[in-house]
Design an enzyme around this catalytic site. Structure first.
Site: not given
Ligand code: G3P
Length: 218
Positions: A87-88
């Site tokens: 998750k960025v």
């Protein structure tokens, strides 16, 4: 539509998995902190524990906000377990990192999406998922579901395969409206999933069926 549970609480994850309708899990640093999970090693172990409970994708968020840091952390997270999705955040270095991860075959979830432009950018970079936070948009008097509709239209116009993962879902109406708008995934707290079970006519109808059965068989 896929259902993900938005929590780092293992009991709630087990509970949703037990219901038989769970497709994955999303976490974030706030949800990890809420469960008291702290320290790098403990956090990494917690992700593996989650992966061992569920069959589907588990989003694990990077803390770094610079390109090299995101790559380092993301590669480490991805190596933990095949179910991990990195998750960025939707920031400049995040978009560059998503492009890099996509070339490496590492799956990503671009988080903190609040506009159609951000969702378009994430899709162009090759994100596996985008996470529009619909409840937080509603909080500032902007239609969260409206954003899901916009992103759906844009992705369908160009055939982007990035999946729309509606996040910050607060109640069942959000979930139903996201389903109507064509979100691929809804991630929500356990109570939103179990609230889907509820209808007073189901309760009164069942009560009558059982009463009638007992009248003739009791
Ligand atoms: O999936 C994002 C979510 O954890 C944020 O939810 O309710 O804090 O806006 P909320």
């Amino acid at each position: 539509m896929k259902f993900f549970i938005d929590t780092a609480n293992l009991d709630q994850i087990r509970d949703a998995q037990d219901l038989g309708v769970l497709d994955g899990v999303t976490t974030n640093p706030s949800l990890m902190a809420k469960e008291g999970i702290k320290g790098a090693d403990r956090i990494l172990k917690h992700y593996v524990d989650i992966c061992e409970i569920v069959d589907g994708d588990v989003s694990a968020e990077v803390i770094a906000t610079d390109y090299e840091g995101i790559i380092r952390e993301g590669e480490n997270l991805a190596s933990l377990h095949p179910q991990i999705v990195v998750k960025v955040p939707m920031i400049r270095d995040g978009v560059k990192a998503i492009k890099y991860f996509s070339k490496q075959g590492i799956r990503t979830n671009c988080t903190l999406i609040f506009s159609a432009g951000q969702a378009l950018l994430a899709a162009k970079a090759g994100a596996t998922y985008v996470s529009p936070f619909i409840g937080r948009l509603d909080d500032i008097s902007t239609s969260g579901v409206g954003l899901i509709e916009q992103i759906r239209l844009i992705y369908d116009n160009y055939g982007y395969e990035t999946q729309i993962l509606a996040a910050s879902i607060r109640h069942t109406m959000h979930l139903i409206e996201c389903a109507e708008a064509g979100a691929d995934v809804a991630t929500c707290p356990l109570n939103v999933i179990t609230d889907l079970l509820k209808h007073p006519l189901t309760d009164s109808g069942l009560e009558k069926f059982l009463a009638d059965y007992n009248k003739t068989n009791g």
